[in-house]
Design a protein around this motif. Sequence first.
Motif, PDB file in Angstrom:
ATOM      1  N   ILE A   1     -55.219 -46.633  30.406  1.00  0.00           N
ATOM      2  CA  ILE A   1     -56.785 -46.234  30.303  1.00  0.00           C
ATOM      3  C   ILE A   1     -57.414 -47.111  31.809  1.00  0.00           C
ATOM      4  CG2 ILE A   1     -59.150 -46.308  29.293  1.00  0.00           C
ATOM      5  CD1 ILE A   1     -57.489 -45.909  26.689  1.00  0.00           C
ATOM      6  N   HIS A   2     -58.251 -46.497  32.604  1.00  0.00           N
ATOM      7  CA  HIS A   2     -58.812 -47.390  33.416  1.00  0.00           C
ATOM      8  C   HIS A   2     -59.942 -48.270  32.692  1.00  0.00           C
ATOM      9  CE1 HIS A   2     -61.892 -48.341  36.463  1.00  0.00           C
ATOM     10  NE2 HIS A   2     -60.601 -48.770  37.133  1.00  0.00           N
ATOM     11  N   VAL A   3     -59.883 -49.430  32.817  1.00  0.00           N
ATOM     12  CA  VAL A   3     -60.841 -50.199  32.173  1.00  0.00           C
ATOM     13  C   VAL A   3     -61.536 -51.143  33.043  1.00  0.00           C
ATOM     14  CG1 VAL A   3     -61.160 -52.013  30.265  1.00  0.00           C
ATOM     15  CG2 VAL A   3     -58.944 -50.667  30.356  1.00  0.00           C
ATOM     16  N   THR A   4     -62.958 -50.846  32.818  1.00  0.00           N
ATOM     17  CA  THR A   4     -63.946 -51.960  33.508  1.00  0.00           C
ATOM     18  C   THR A   4     -64.441 -53.024  32.414  1.00  0.00           C
ATOM     19  OG1 THR A   4     -64.636 -49.835  34.799  1.00  0.00           O
ATOM     20  CG2 THR A   4     -65.912 -52.002  34.756  1.00  0.00           C
ATOM     21  N   TRP A   5     -64.324 -54.177  32.659  1.00  0.00           N
ATOM     22  CA  TRP A   5     -64.567 -55.191  31.773  1.00  0.00           C
ATOM     23  C   TRP A   5     -65.874 -56.155  32.399  1.00  0.00           C
ATOM     24  CZ3 TRP A   5     -60.628 -60.096  30.981  1.00  0.00           C
ATOM     25  CH2 TRP A   5     -61.269 -60.747  30.019  1.00  0.00           C
ATOM     26  N   LEU A   6     -66.865 -55.995  31.472  1.00  0.00           N
ATOM     27  CA  LEU A   6     -68.171 -56.385  31.813  1.00  0.00           C
ATOM     28  C   LEU A   6     -68.191 -57.920  31.000  1.00  0.00           C
ATOM     29  CD1 LEU A   6     -70.577 -53.415  31.347  1.00  0.00           C
ATOM     30  CD2 LEU A   6     -68.941 -53.947  33.216  1.00  0.00           C
ATOM     31  N   ILE A   7     -68.692 -58.725  31.785  1.00  0.00           N
ATOM     32  CA  ILE A   7     -68.860 -60.316  31.085  1.00  0.00           C
ATOM     33  C   ILE A   7     -70.001 -60.911  31.616  1.00  0.00           C
ATOM     34  CG2 ILE A   7     -67.834 -62.615  30.937  1.00  0.00           C
ATOM     35  CD1 ILE A   7     -64.800 -61.483  31.450  1.00  0.00           C
ATOM     36  N   ARG A   8     -70.885 -61.384  30.460  1.00  0.00           N
ATOM     37  CA  ARG A   8     -72.134 -61.890  30.543  1.00  0.00           C
ATOM     38  C   ARG A   8     -72.201 -63.075  31.491  1.00  0.00           C
ATOM     39  NH1 ARG A   8     -75.665 -63.312  25.670  1.00  0.00           N
ATOM     40  NH2 ARG A   8     -74.229 -64.687  25.326  1.00  0.00           N
TER      41      ARG A   8
ATOM     42  N   ILE B   1     -65.795 -47.293  24.354  1.00  0.00           N
ATOM     43  CA  ILE B   1     -66.404 -48.736  24.528  1.00  0.00           C
ATOM     44  C   ILE B   1     -65.555 -49.538  23.567  1.00  0.00           C
ATOM     45  CG2 ILE B   1     -68.534 -50.070  24.612  1.00  0.00           C
ATOM     46  CD1 ILE B   1     -69.129 -47.752  26.055  1.00  0.00           C
ATOM     47  N   GLY B   2     -65.429 -50.821  24.113  1.00  0.00           N
ATOM     48  CA  GLY B   2     -64.662 -51.902  23.294  1.00  0.00           C
ATOM     49  C   GLY B   2     -65.633 -53.013  23.563  1.00  0.00           C
TER      50      GLY B   2
ATOM     51  N   GLU C   1     -57.296 -39.868  23.382  1.00  0.00           N
ATOM     52  CA  GLU C   1     -58.101 -38.938  24.248  1.00  0.00           C
ATOM     53  C   GLU C   1     -59.137 -39.411  25.321  1.00  0.00           C
ATOM     54  OE1 GLU C   1     -60.550 -38.324  20.923  1.00  0.00           O
ATOM     55  OE2 GLU C   1     -59.123 -37.992  19.511  1.00  0.00           O
ATOM     56  N   SER C   2     -58.488 -40.493  25.685  1.00  0.00           N
ATOM     57  CA  SER C   2     -59.746 -41.264  26.719  1.00  0.00           C
ATOM     58  C   SER C   2     -58.960 -41.506  28.110  1.00  0.00           C
ATOM     59  CB  SER C   2     -60.111 -42.578  26.144  1.00  0.00           C
ATOM     60  OG  SER C   2     -60.736 -42.360  25.059  1.00  0.00           O
ATOM     61  N   LYS C   3     -59.689 -41.576  29.088  1.00  0.00           N
ATOM     62  CA  LYS C   3     -58.917 -41.629  30.404  1.00  0.00           C
ATOM     63  C   LYS C   3     -59.873 -43.222  30.997  1.00  0.00           C
ATOM     64  CE  LYS C   3     -57.731 -37.507  32.367  1.00  0.00           C
ATOM     65  NZ  LYS C   3     -58.140 -36.428  31.439  1.00  0.00           N
ATOM     66  N   SER C   4     -61.043 -43.403  30.620  1.00  0.00           N
ATOM     67  CA  SER C   4     -61.776 -44.472  31.102  1.00  0.00           C
ATOM     68  C   SER C   4     -62.345 -45.294  29.806  1.00  0.00           C
ATOM     69  CB  SER C   4     -62.766 -44.103  32.118  1.00  0.00           C
ATOM     70  OG  SER C   4     -63.831 -43.277  31.201  1.00  0.00           O
ATOM     71  N   ALA C   5     -62.588 -46.533  29.896  1.00  0.00           N
ATOM     72  CA  ALA C   5     -63.255 -47.384  29.061  1.00  0.00           C
ATOM     73  C   ALA C   5     -64.021 -48.551  29.734  1.00  0.00           C
ATOM     74  CB  ALA C   5     -62.142 -48.194  28.050  1.00  0.00           C
ATOM     75  N   VAL C   6     -65.135 -48.967  29.001  1.00  0.00           N
ATOM     76  CA  VAL C   6     -65.749 -50.120  29.392  1.00  0.00           C
ATOM     77  C   VAL C   6     -65.718 -51.087  28.258  1.00  0.00           C
ATOM     78  CG1 VAL C   6     -68.158 -51.223  29.598  1.00  0.00           C
ATOM     79  CG2 VAL C   6     -67.474 -49.205  30.835  1.00  0.00           C
ATOM     80  N   THR C   7     -65.023 -52.447  28.677  1.00  0.00           N
ATOM     81  CA  THR C   7     -65.117 -53.355  27.328  1.00  0.00           C
ATOM     82  C   THR C   7     -66.056 -54.291  27.793  1.00  0.00           C
ATOM     83  OG1 THR C   7     -63.355 -54.357  28.772  1.00  0.00           O
ATOM     84  CG2 THR C   7     -62.817 -53.119  26.831  1.00  0.00           C
ATOM     85  N   THR C   8     -66.620 -55.113  26.765  1.00  0.00           N
ATOM     86  CA  THR C   8     -67.850 -55.905  27.029  1.00  0.00           C
ATOM     87  C   THR C   8     -67.587 -57.504  26.304  1.00  0.00           C
ATOM     88  OG1 THR C   8     -70.158 -56.253  27.201  1.00  0.00           O
ATOM     89  CG2 THR C   8     -69.336 -54.760  25.205  1.00  0.00           C
ATOM     90  N   GLY C   9     -67.767 -58.510  26.673  1.00  0.00           N
ATOM     91  CA  GLY C   9     -67.591 -59.797  26.000  1.00  0.00           C
ATOM     92  C   GLY C   9     -66.849 -60.802  26.667  1.00  0.00           C
ATOM     93  N   GLY C  10     -67.057 -62.043  26.506  1.00  0.00           N
ATOM     94  CA  GLY C  10     -66.312 -63.009  27.174  1.00  0.00           C
ATOM     95  C   GLY C  10     -65.072 -63.742  25.972  1.00  0.00           C
ATOM     96  N   SER C  11     -64.901 -62.925  24.915  1.00  0.00           N
ATOM     97  CA  SER C  11     -64.272 -63.707  23.833  1.00  0.00           C
ATOM     98  C   SER C  11     -62.788 -63.129  24.101  1.00  0.00           C
ATOM     99  CB  SER C  11     -64.938 -63.275  22.651  1.00  0.00           C
ATOM    100  OG  SER C  11     -64.448 -61.689  22.357  1.00  0.00           O
ATOM    101  N   TYR C  12     -61.779 -63.932  23.386  1.00  0.00           N
ATOM    102  CA  TYR C  12     -60.398 -63.462  23.075  1.00  0.00           C
ATOM    103  C   TYR C  12     -60.410 -62.158  22.790  1.00  0.00           C
ATOM    104  CZ  TYR C  12     -58.478 -68.298  23.406  1.00  0.00           C
ATOM    105  OH  TYR C  12     -58.151 -69.441  23.671  1.00  0.00           O
TER     106      TYR C  12
END
Length: 412
Positions: free
Chosen positions: A172-179, A239-240, A147-158
């Motif tokens: 899905i278009h994913v933006t990956w945020l890493i601290r 969100i992942g 049901e999704s077109k966009s996602a944000v994932t967060t974290g620097g782990s495997y």
Amino acid sequence: MAGDSGKRYVIIGNGIAGTTCAQTLRKNDVSCAIWLITNEPYPLYNRVSLKRLLDGVLPEQKVMMRDFAWHEQQRITLLTETRVIHVDTTQRVVYLDRGDPLPYDALLVASGGRAQALNVPGGYEAKHIHSFVSLDDTKAIIEHALESKSAVTTGGSYMAYDLTEGLSKRGIHVTWLIRGPHWLRRILDRAGGQLVDEIVTRHGIETVYGEEIQAIIPANGVPARAIGTSGKEYQADMIGTGVGLLLNHEFLNDTPIERHTGIITDEYLQTRAPEVYAAGDVAEFYDPLTGQYHTLGTWDNALGQGKLVAINMAGGHERYLDVPVRSSPIFDTNIVTVGMTEIDNCELTTLSRITPGEKSGKDYRTFFFKGERLVGSVFIGSPKGRRKIEDLIRAGQEFASPSDREQLFDVR
Ligand SMILES: Cc1cc2nc3c(=O)[nH]c(=O)nc-3n(C[C@H](O)[C@H](O)[C@H](O)COP(=O)(O)OP(=O)(O)OC[C@H]3O[C@@H](n4cnc5c(N)ncnc54)[C@H](O)[C@@H]3O)c2cc1C
């Protein structure tokens, strides 16, 4: 070495460590009684394969490794959807959230870890915020990805990486945020981090470093936008989160068992309490090869410890001596870590290089030294020579001069 001990073994956790232990106990002793307890509804499945289930290249039945009938044949009593709430190490009894308490002669804790929750405003109310640890997590991610077109994932782990790649492969278009400054900042140096960035960017993923989710703005009970710590807003239908694992050992409160991140054991995987052992992800075990305590989140380690701990629970006395190896896909290439690979450990020095390669376009290698001894290595791209490097680490081989160290790049 078939026995007839009549012993009662209880195992908390039916992952690869717990189930392998149960299987080995049965193989070596036809008459012992074995209880295997899990709060999940499934017999053993392959957690590593969840990635390929999410990628859409493996059906669910291929993820399953055992069925209920196998446990019956093996005379292993599998209690599913049953949570261990407390252990009394003096009376040697395990308490469950349902059913009678279970007395034991020897107990294995192989309870793995759970995902750390994303504790940010808006995160509590919204559905479609996913971590990626279990089969049920994976099924929920797949359902919501449809049901999704966009996602944000967060974290620097495997875990964050696997989620990011899996969602991207589902279109899905994913933006990956890493601290941190790059992915796996505890393992990779800047050059390794940059290479991974090149690979994921080439596959359409947008990466943002030095950024975390500060808040989630939901609409109709699902996320609509994520707000970063920089104040920037990101479109996100789901969100992942892959911000780390918390190891499961709170049911050992009020016992003498020592715990730091994981459950402290010696090299025999025995805890401080008599006849209580730990294995797999949850064990923080003494490693005689490095003289340190480690937790290791790898499949091979959990399997190897599950086998060995069964021998010690039955009265054996074998040390766990292994060079840990983890191999994981990064799109069309691979990352392999061997031995001790702690980039921020000031006791270690490193030597790394990027050379032209095949699939990723580039091959990356780092070698880690403790004093003059080779203790670890990371490969991105071709893993050729990995087994030879593993042997050198196991043998405690020393590399004193810069030219000796340079030659390691030629090992194939
Ligand atoms: C998506 C994903 C990808 C991965 N990829 C790789 C990879 O590429 N390479 C690699 O080497 N490793 C990988 N891993 C890690 C690997 O899967 C783990 O290291 C391994 O499965 C750990 O096994 P375990 O038996 O120690 O614990 P687990 O498999 O975590 O099993 C522990 C079990 O105990 C249960 N439990 C916990 N607390 C209780 C309680 N109180 N009562 C009852 N039951 C309880 C848990 O629910 C769980 O079922 C991956 C993991 C994931 C999630």
